[in-house]
Motif scaffolding. Structure first.
Motif, PDB file in Angstrom:
ATOM      1  N   GLU A 138     -12.606 -10.165 -40.672  1.00  0.00           N
ATOM      2  CA  GLU A 138     -13.375 -11.078 -39.465  1.00  0.00           C
ATOM      3  C   GLU A 138     -11.751 -12.267 -39.034  1.00  0.00           C
ATOM      4  N   GLY A 139     -11.675 -11.846 -37.944  1.00  0.00           N
ATOM      5  CA  GLY A 139     -10.766 -12.898 -37.488  1.00  0.00           C
ATOM      6  C   GLY A 139      -9.143 -12.127 -37.379  1.00  0.00           C
ATOM      7  N   ALA A 140      -9.446 -10.659 -37.801  1.00  0.00           N
ATOM      8  CA  ALA A 140      -8.038 -10.384 -37.886  1.00  0.00           C
ATOM      9  C   ALA A 140      -7.369 -10.541 -36.391  1.00  0.00           C
ATOM     10  N   ARG A 141      -7.322 -10.476 -35.240  1.00  0.00           N
ATOM     11  CA  ARG A 141      -6.785 -10.383 -34.302  1.00  0.00           C
ATOM     12  C   ARG A 141      -6.084 -11.633 -33.817  1.00  0.00           C
ATOM     13  N   ASN A 142      -6.375 -12.889 -34.543  1.00  0.00           N
ATOM     14  CA  ASN A 142      -5.363 -14.610 -34.369  1.00  0.00           C
ATOM     15  C   ASN A 142      -4.006 -13.765 -34.989  1.00  0.00           C
ATOM     16  N   HIS A 143      -3.280 -14.270 -33.829  1.00  0.00           N
ATOM     17  CA  HIS A 143      -1.763 -13.883 -33.031  1.00  0.00           C
ATOM     18  C   HIS A 143      -1.522 -12.601 -33.653  1.00  0.00           C
ATOM     19  N   GLY A 144      -2.348 -11.701 -33.330  1.00  0.00           N
ATOM     20  CA  GLY A 144      -1.866  -9.800 -33.208  1.00  0.00           C
ATOM     21  C   GLY A 144      -1.755  -9.486 -34.787  1.00  0.00           C
ATOM     22  N   LEU A 145      -1.750 -10.244 -36.114  1.00  0.00           N
ATOM     23  CA  LEU A 145      -1.405  -9.152 -36.639  1.00  0.00           C
ATOM     24  C   LEU A 145      -2.953  -9.559 -37.615  1.00  0.00           C
ATOM     25  N   LEU A 146      -2.865  -7.925 -37.772  1.00  0.00           N
ATOM     26  CA  LEU A 146      -4.453  -7.459 -38.493  1.00  0.00           C
ATOM     27  C   LEU A 146      -4.269  -7.986 -39.733  1.00  0.00           C
ATOM     28  N   ASN A 147      -5.607  -8.822 -40.585  1.00  0.00           N
ATOM     29  CA  ASN A 147      -5.462  -8.738 -42.325  1.00  0.00           C
ATOM     30  C   ASN A 147      -5.842  -7.683 -42.380  1.00  0.00           C
ATOM     31  N   ILE A 148      -5.145  -7.034 -43.315  1.00  0.00           N
ATOM     32  CA  ILE A 148      -5.437  -5.937 -44.017  1.00  0.00           C
ATOM     33  C   ILE A 148      -4.698  -5.698 -45.328  1.00  0.00           C
ATOM     34  N   ALA A 149      -5.642  -5.449 -46.345  1.00  0.00           N
ATOM     35  CA  ALA A 149      -4.848  -5.563 -47.820  1.00  0.00           C
ATOM     36  C   ALA A 149      -4.381  -4.578 -47.791  1.00  0.00           C
ATOM     37  N   PRO A 150      -3.683  -3.935 -48.550  1.00  0.00           N
ATOM     38  CA  PRO A 150      -2.500  -2.728 -49.317  1.00  0.00           C
ATOM     39  C   PRO A 150      -3.891  -1.911 -49.883  1.00  0.00           C
ATOM     40  N   ALA A 151      -4.428  -2.588 -50.698  1.00  0.00           N
ATOM     41  CA  ALA A 151      -5.546  -1.527 -51.575  1.00  0.00           C
ATOM     42  C   ALA A 151      -7.101  -1.497 -50.452  1.00  0.00           C
ATOM     43  N   ASP A 152      -6.808  -2.018 -50.113  1.00  0.00           N
ATOM     44  CA  ASP A 152      -7.980  -1.397 -48.609  1.00  0.00           C
ATOM     45  C   ASP A 152      -7.792  -0.167 -47.824  1.00  0.00           C
ATOM     46  N   PHE A 153      -6.255  -0.785 -47.484  1.00  0.00           N
ATOM     47  CA  PHE A 153      -5.982   0.494 -46.564  1.00  0.00           C
ATOM     48  C   PHE A 153      -6.067   1.686 -47.073  1.00  0.00           C
ATOM     49  N   PHE A 154      -5.384   1.942 -48.307  1.00  0.00           N
ATOM     50  CA  PHE A 154      -5.458   3.290 -48.938  1.00  0.00           C
ATOM     51  C   PHE A 154      -7.270   3.568 -49.590  1.00  0.00           C
TER      52      PHE A 154
END
Length: 238
Positions: A138-154
């Motif tokens: 939530e709020g991941a669009r701050n400064h244009g950078l998605l807040n995504i953990a590598p573990a979640d990405f996989f």
């Protein structure tokens, strides 16, 4: 599970949903030995490309020993591009390069039933955006950078054919379409250049009354005429 509406003859099995982590391993090798000093960035149009070529300047720091070393054929995810959910591209242009540790780099597992070209094609669609949307904080669009953990990405899921030969055919089919699009785009650009050149040469410019290029059989001078002597003007919508 599901089946495509259109597919190559001879393939009838349902596709299956697989986690990216089942198909690929994360790559975190550092460039400690300075194997490469080529800083890369991701472009939606050009894929993984030299920063100097894309930005016309170097964005990376001078010391790239702490960067990730990516090899040809491996993939990278950049979560801070102009694309709403980032971009995932395979390194095709160079033997290797370096990427900021903000990137998530991964390579296909050995002896795994997923075709590399199929994966390139999959990530050129928007089918994977839903999975990124679900894991973005939530709020991941701050400064244009998605807040995504590598573990979640996989943990994100892909729908793929269970038959690697079908994956390969799909990948090659769209690769050929892309080649034809590029070919016709090049021809289109050439025709636009030709049109611009001929407009300059087939119309007299700034004084001369004879075009530099004209059709065979025409030799007379052109003449200057008032627009009102050539056209009939009417009111209304005519």
């Amino acid at each position: 599970m599901g089946k495509p509406k259109i597919r190559f003859k001879g393939y009838n099995d349902e596709w299956e949903q697989r986690k990216l982590g089942d198909l690929a391993d994360r790559v975190t090798r550092k460039n400690q030995d300075l194997v490469s000093e080529l800083p890369l960035t991701i472009s939606a149009q050009y894929g993984l490309i030299d920063q100097n070529e894309f930005f016309d300047k170097r964005v990376a720091s001078k010391d790239v020993s702490g960067y990730y070393l990516i090899e040809n054929g491996e993939f990278a995810y950049n979560k801070s591009t102009d694309a709403p959910w980032g971009a995932i591209k395979r390194l095709d242009r160079y033997e290797n390069g370096v990427l900021s540790t903000l990137y998530i780099v991964f390579g296909i597992k050995e002896n795994n039933p997923v075709d590399s070209d199929f994966l390139v094609l999959y990530y050129s669609t928007n089918l994977w955006h839903k999975g990124i949307h679900e894991i973005a904080a939530e709020g991941a669009r701050n400064h244009g950078l998605l807040n995504i953990a590598p573990a979640d990405f996989f943990e994100t899921k892909l729908m793929i054919s269970q038959d690697i030969e079908e994956q390969n055919k799909i990948g090659k089919y769209f690769e050929e379409l892309e080649r034809l699009i590029t070919l016709h785009q090049r021809k289109y650009d050439e025709m636009k250049t030709l049109k611009k050149y001929m407009l300059q040469k087939m119309f007299p410019q700034n004084g001369p009354k004879i075009p530099k290029i004209r059709f065979e059989g025409f030799t007379g001078e052109w003449e200057q005429r008032k627009l009102g002597n050539v056209l009939k003007f009417q009111n209304g919508f005519n």
